[in-house]
Enzyme design. Sequence first.
Site, mmCIF file in Angstrom:
data_model
loop_
_atom_site.group_PDB
_atom_site.id
_atom_site.type_symbol
_atom_site.label_atom_id
_atom_site.label_comp_id
_atom_site.label_asym_id
_atom_site.label_seq_id
_atom_site.Cartn_x
_atom_site.Cartn_y
_atom_site.Cartn_z
ATOM 1 N N ILE A 192 0.831 -1.204 0.000
ATOM 2 C CA ILE A 192 0.000 0.000 0.000
ATOM 3 C C ILE A 192 0.869 1.259 0.000
ATOM 4 O O ILE A 192 0.530 2.260 -0.635
ATOM 5 C CB ILE A 192 -0.952 -0.005 1.213
ATOM 6 C CG1 ILE A 192 -1.927 -1.189 1.108
ATOM 7 C CG2 ILE A 192 -1.716 1.308 1.326
ATOM 8 C CD1 ILE A 192 -2.799 -1.393 2.328
ATOM 9 N N HIS A 193 1.978 1.226 0.717
ATOM 10 C CA HIS A 193 2.866 2.386 0.788
ATOM 11 C C HIS A 193 3.232 2.916 -0.606
ATOM 12 O O HIS A 193 3.517 2.139 -1.524
ATOM 13 C CB HIS A 193 4.170 2.014 1.508
ATOM 14 C CG HIS A 193 4.043 2.017 2.998
ATOM 15 N ND1 HIS A 193 4.906 1.314 3.813
ATOM 16 C CD2 HIS A 193 3.169 2.642 3.835
ATOM 17 C CE1 HIS A 193 4.570 1.507 5.072
ATOM 18 N NE2 HIS A 193 3.522 2.293 5.111
ATOM 19 N N GLU A 194 3.251 4.236 -0.733
ATOM 20 C CA GLU A 194 3.684 4.914 -1.971
ATOM 21 C C GLU A 194 2.902 4.486 -3.201
ATOM 22 O O GLU A 194 3.444 4.380 -4.298
ATOM 23 C CB GLU A 194 5.190 4.711 -2.206
ATOM 24 C CG GLU A 194 6.067 5.373 -1.181
ATOM 25 C CD GLU A 194 5.671 6.831 -0.945
ATOM 26 O OE1 GLU A 194 5.458 7.553 -1.931
ATOM 27 O OE2 GLU A 194 5.564 7.233 0.227
ATOM 28 N N GLY A 195 1.629 4.232 -3.027
ATOM 29 C CA GLY A 195 0.776 3.855 -4.155
ATOM 30 C C GLY A 195 0.509 2.366 -4.158
ATOM 31 O O GLY A 195 1.432 1.559 -4.154
ATOM 32 N N GLN A 226 0.217 1.244 -9.120
ATOM 33 C CA GLN A 226 1.520 1.014 -9.769
ATOM 34 C C GLN A 226 1.333 0.276 -11.097
ATOM 35 O O GLN A 226 2.056 0.529 -12.075
ATOM 36 C CB GLN A 226 2.443 0.210 -8.849
ATOM 37 C CG GLN A 226 2.721 0.848 -7.502
ATOM 38 C CD GLN A 226 3.450 2.167 -7.590
ATOM 39 O OE1 GLN A 226 4.193 2.412 -8.536
ATOM 40 N NE2 GLN A 226 3.254 3.023 -6.605
#
Length: 575
Positions: free
Chosen positions: A426-429, A434
């Site tokens: 989940i982190h950074e998109g 992605q």
Amino acid sequence: MSDALIVRRDVSFLLFDWLDLGKHHDRATIDSVLDLSEKLAEQAFLPHYKGADVHEPQLKDGQVSIYPPIGGALREYANLGLFAAGFPEDIGGLALPSAACWASYAYFAAANIAIAGYAMLTVANARLIATFGSPNQIEQFAQPEIEGRWFGTMCLSEPQAGSSLADVRTRAEPDGSDDLGARYRLTGNKMWISGGDQDASENIVHLVLAKVPGADGSLPAGTEGLSLFIVPKTLPDGSRNDISVAGLNHKMGFRGTANCLLNFGEKDGAIGWLVGEPGRGLRQMFQMMNEARIGVGVGAAALAYRSYRLSVAYAGERLQGREIGTRTGDPIAIIRHPDVKRMLLSQKVYAEGALALCLLCASLVDNEADAEARELLALLTPVAKTWSSEYGLAANDLAIQIHGGYGYTRDFDVEQLWRDNRLNPIHEGTTGIQAIDLLGRKVLNDDGAGLASLEARIARTVGRTVGTDREVYAQQLVRLSGQIATCIEALRQHHAPLANATTFLSAFGHVVVALLWLEQANAASALEGEDAFAAGKRRACRFFYEYEVPRVDAWLAIVRSGTDVAGNAPLETFI
């Protein structure tokens, strides 16, 4: 304990035998940094892994306090110059190559990712300011971060706008200018801010995306209206900025990293300084976002790697069962059972493959002046973030399985490693975002330069297998590369080409990692003598091609079919 983090020979193999980092950089210096990193990670980060998980951040009287040993560990990190490692010497850095910096970071992420996260965000924050900020902004804000005295954040998401940054509502009203540039007053709310407040650093530098209202007071639509602002917790004159912590988010993992809901401008407006030109905020922030995507991938790989080493150790000690077909005699270590070997090999190819993928991207960062490297980096960045986080988590899942009933108890670290790594998809998109970035922006809407760079690398790698026992894998890789190309052409004819983007990313990521395992097998075969380490790399390559690569055909068949079974499912399906 070092085997429970990252085996040093693995790191040296990836950096020097595979990526050939010593060709253009001083190996002795890099080795010294890695020695210090490994030692500090074991002595100052690892001992607090459980403590940081149990003693979560607390909010009291508007101030967040974090587990005290976290601050001590990060001060030692700063004292060794590790915040500064990747920066140019003219601003106080050590000018180490990116691959060496991320290899160093991997030790800390493996030891205690909740602590390491503060450093990762601070470095990326300082690098953005050093790239786009004015000389005065660099001196005032980036320099203390490079020294490790101040920490940094990235403030993008809002309660109503997670990854949909076009819907950002934070306002920035002009408020004159000074020696730090154009000054604004910000009002708005930011959500999911890692490191948003804490008591371990002297100050916190927030990089905030906001919109400057037009003449009629309305906010510009879309992402083109986003500008970037430096908004410190404490202002240069020592007074407190108008930033308040509205609450803490209590997560299943990364519990030592304070995750905050921040309110900007509850009184007169939080003072911030514009970075660069108005309306270029998202373009600037992409530098930090891309660096953080690689950082998330490295963290995921490190957590997977540590769980793998713990699994190897446990499986070698745990006595249970007997050889198949044997009813008598003493119990044997479970590492001798075929299915446990299968799970360990899966962990190995996922963890070591993810680390290789991220370090390759890091090496490309240092060569962005080369067009092929630049295009390949752009193509692989969403893959590095997503494949590493998805399959790193799969490695953590297998670690619990290998540990059996002990694996899901808090007495063994593999339970916490799984919880920590579950955040990384989940982190950074998210994985789905992605996937759309890869297929939509980097493949279908690109001029093909990124794919051409990848195909050129595949051709070079395949050429090194001619006449070897690895040629059979090279033939599979060439076939799959052709299948990817065929699939892309088919997608150009689909009316909804992004409907199965995540499945495409699964296939594409596996092909990329298959390439990297073949490259590692080539590098291992070139080592003098065939010791257990080299044989292990070659065995892992074979395992990936025999167990993992066959999945690619099934994924690509789904994508080529253009199935709308999910995309056009009526809402009644879910009642």
